[in-house]
Design an enzyme around this catalytic site. Structure first.
Site, short mmCIF file in Angstrom:
data_model
loop_
_atom_site.label_atom_id
_atom_site.label_comp_id
_atom_site.label_asym_id
_atom_site.label_seq_id
_atom_site.Cartn_x
_atom_site.Cartn_y
_atom_site.Cartn_z
N PHE A 141 0.86 -1.18 0.00
CA PHE A 141 0.00 0.00 0.00
C PHE A 141 0.89 1.23 0.00
O PHE A 141 1.62 1.48 0.95
CB PHE A 141 -0.96 0.05 1.20
CG PHE A 141 -1.86 1.26 1.10
CD1 PHE A 141 -3.00 1.24 0.33
CD2 PHE A 141 -1.52 2.46 1.73
CE1 PHE A 141 -3.80 2.38 0.19
CE2 PHE A 141 -2.30 3.60 1.60
CZ PHE A 141 -3.45 3.55 0.82
N ASP A 226 9.31 3.03 2.08
CA ASP A 226 8.09 3.77 2.41
C ASP A 226 7.85 3.59 3.90
O ASP A 226 7.30 2.58 4.34
CB ASP A 226 6.91 3.26 1.58
CG ASP A 226 5.61 4.01 1.89
OD1 ASP A 226 5.56 4.70 2.93
OD2 ASP A 226 4.65 3.88 1.12
N LYS A 255 2.29 10.90 7.21
CA LYS A 255 1.46 10.66 8.39
C LYS A 255 1.95 11.40 9.65
O LYS A 255 1.67 12.58 9.79
CB LYS A 255 1.34 9.15 8.61
CG LYS A 255 0.51 8.51 7.48
CD LYS A 255 -0.18 7.23 7.87
CE LYS A 255 -1.24 6.85 6.85
NZ LYS A 255 -0.84 5.88 5.84
C1 LIG Z 1 -1.04 5.99 4.36
C2 LIG Z 1 0.08 5.47 3.52
C3 LIG Z 1 0.39 6.05 2.27
C4 LIG Z 1 -0.43 7.16 1.65
O1 LIG Z 1 -0.49 8.30 2.44
P1 LIG Z 1 -1.65 9.39 2.18
O2 LIG Z 1 -1.28 10.53 3.08
O3 LIG Z 1 -2.94 8.74 2.56
O4 LIG Z 1 -1.61 9.74 0.73
C5 LIG Z 1 1.48 5.55 1.58
N1 LIG Z 1 2.22 4.53 2.07
C6 LIG Z 1 1.95 3.96 3.26
C7 LIG Z 1 2.83 2.85 3.75
C8 LIG Z 1 0.86 4.38 4.01
O5 LIG Z 1 0.57 3.78 5.16
#
Ligand SMILES: *Cc1c(COP(=O)(O)O)cnc(C)c1O
Length: 401
Positions: A141, A226, A255
């Site tokens: 994700f 990420d 985040k």
């Molecule tokens: C939440 C998340 C995203 C996307 O972040 P947004 O601020 O919702 O665009 C990307 N990678 C990971 C691992 C995430 O948990």
């Protein structure tokens, strides 16, 4: 009709149904607790998918935001502002890197990393133009943009949003051999979550991340981690990669970087990577704005003390010890995770993840299911041990354990 039902009916009528929220309408929050429109209190065991690592209404972060609100909130990058340099320098130092490229949301930071890797591939590595490949993992994700869903394996996230962006190779997560086979001379980057959050808090096998590090170094490929959900204290370290002593080439952050106050994301790397950008080649009206930088700077200062990482380690050990006792007792089939972060697989006969989440809500605990029979626990790192224990009591009670 109650205030709650009314608010939910109006939301259903006037907002696109891209989420299936639990039927609770939050009106205020403080620390690890939220209060709904009818005055009921709930323990927040999701923390905005880790955007609220420092809790709701964190004093230091609210004070930093309020002070900045009174001074200047937006300049655009057409001009310098007096919070920008400090934010970039301090965040780079926290990451042990040289440069920061600030954006707003996580998906934008991932997009930025994809563009960085491609440009680096063409201009530094020497890949023929238009041929760059990025290797990603199945069940990833990374966000919701058209390019990012192009390399998703989740049907809900991907289907009927094509035509898809090419240039991505998907391999099973945790499989070093498959990864090694997928890397070619045109590969510019490997993009991975060090722990897969949405997939159910999947921790890769020991040696995987260090193996990826070794492979990418040998093959002149960028390792892009990420750490949007796994980073900034959640697992008991500043970055989840640290658990294997791994330093990626590129950190992708989001985040918690915005302290639950404003969206703040960033790509962080050394000059030989982020130095590929020249004026006009990338940007964002809001990226690196004064309010975002003021909050982000405070977040970095809070992480530099190590206090939150320490809490996540200690409370996380406790959480995993308690959850471990439930495994095999007929209610829980598996528990995964690190620090204050757990994916709990519920024995299907006890209910779906959604049903368990709804029952927990009735008892005053807010969690979210993921992938059918899994619930994810990620309370704010400021949660007290007593509150955590109370939340676990409610979970045991719902599971009949
Ligand atoms: C939440 C998340 C995203 C996307 O972040 P947004 O601020 O919702 O665009 C990307 N990678 C990971 C691992 C995430 O948990």
């Amino acid at each position: 009709m109650s205030t709650t039902t009314d608010a939910i009916r109006t939301a259903d009528a006037h907002s696109a149904h891209t989420y299936h929220p639990l039927p609770v309408v939050v009106a205020s929050a403080d620390g690890a607790w939220m209060t709904d429109v009818e005055g009921r209190r709930y323990l927040d065991m999701l923390a905005g998918y880790s955007a609220l690592n420092f809790g709701h209404g964190n004093r230091r972060l609210i004070d930093a935001a309020r002070a900045q609100l009174e001074r200047v909130t937006l300049t655009s990058r057409a001009f310098h502002h007096d919070r920008f340099a400090a934010f970039c320098a301090e965040l780079a130092a926290l990451c042990g890197k040289e440069m920061v490229l600030p954006m707003n949301t996580g998906a934008e930071a991932v997009e930025t990393a994809v563009k960085t890797a491609r440009k680096w591939g063409y201009e530094v590595k020497g890949v023929p133009d238009g041929h760059a490949k990025i290797v990603v993992a199945a069940d990833n994700f990374h966000g919701r943009t058209t390019t990012i869903v192009s390399f998703s394996t989740d049907h809900d996230a991907r289907d009927h949003f094509g035509p898809y962006t090419p240039g991505f190779e998907i391999v099973p997560y945790g499989d070093l051999t498959a990864l090694a086979h997928a890397v070619t001379e045109n590969t510019v980057a490997v993009l991975l979550e060090p722990i897969q959050g949405e997939a159910g808090v999947l921790v890769p096998p020991a040696g995987y991340l260090s193996g990826v590090r070794e492979l990418t170094r040998e093959r002149n490929v960028l390792f892009m981690a990420d750490e949007i959900q796994s980073g900034l204290g959640r697992t008991g370290r500043t970055f989840a990669c640290e658990h294997e002593g791994v330093v990626p080439d590129v950190y992708i952050l989001g985040k918690a970087l915005g302290g639950g106050v404003v969206p703040v994301s960033a790509v962080v790397a050394d000059r030989d990577v982020l130095g590929v950008f020249k004026p006009g080649q990338h940007g964002s009206t809001f990226g690196g704005n004064p309010l975002a930088c003021a909050v982000g700077l405070e977040v970095v200062a809070m992480l530099r003390t190590g206090e939150f990482q320490q809490r996540a380690t200690e409370l996380g050990d406790h959480l995993h010890r308690e959850l471990g006792l439930l495994v095999g007792g007929g209610a829980v089939t598996a528990v995964r995770g690190r620090g204050l972060w757990a994916g709990v697989d519920i024995e299907p006969s006890r209910g779906t993840g959604r049903e368990i989440s709804e029952k927990l809500m009735e008892l005053g605990v807010l969690v979210k299911d993921t992938h059918g029979s899994t619930i994810r626990l990620a309370p704010p790192l400021v949660i007290s041990k007593e509150d955590l224990d109370w939340g676990l009591d409610q979970l045991r009670s719902v599971l009949g354990a």
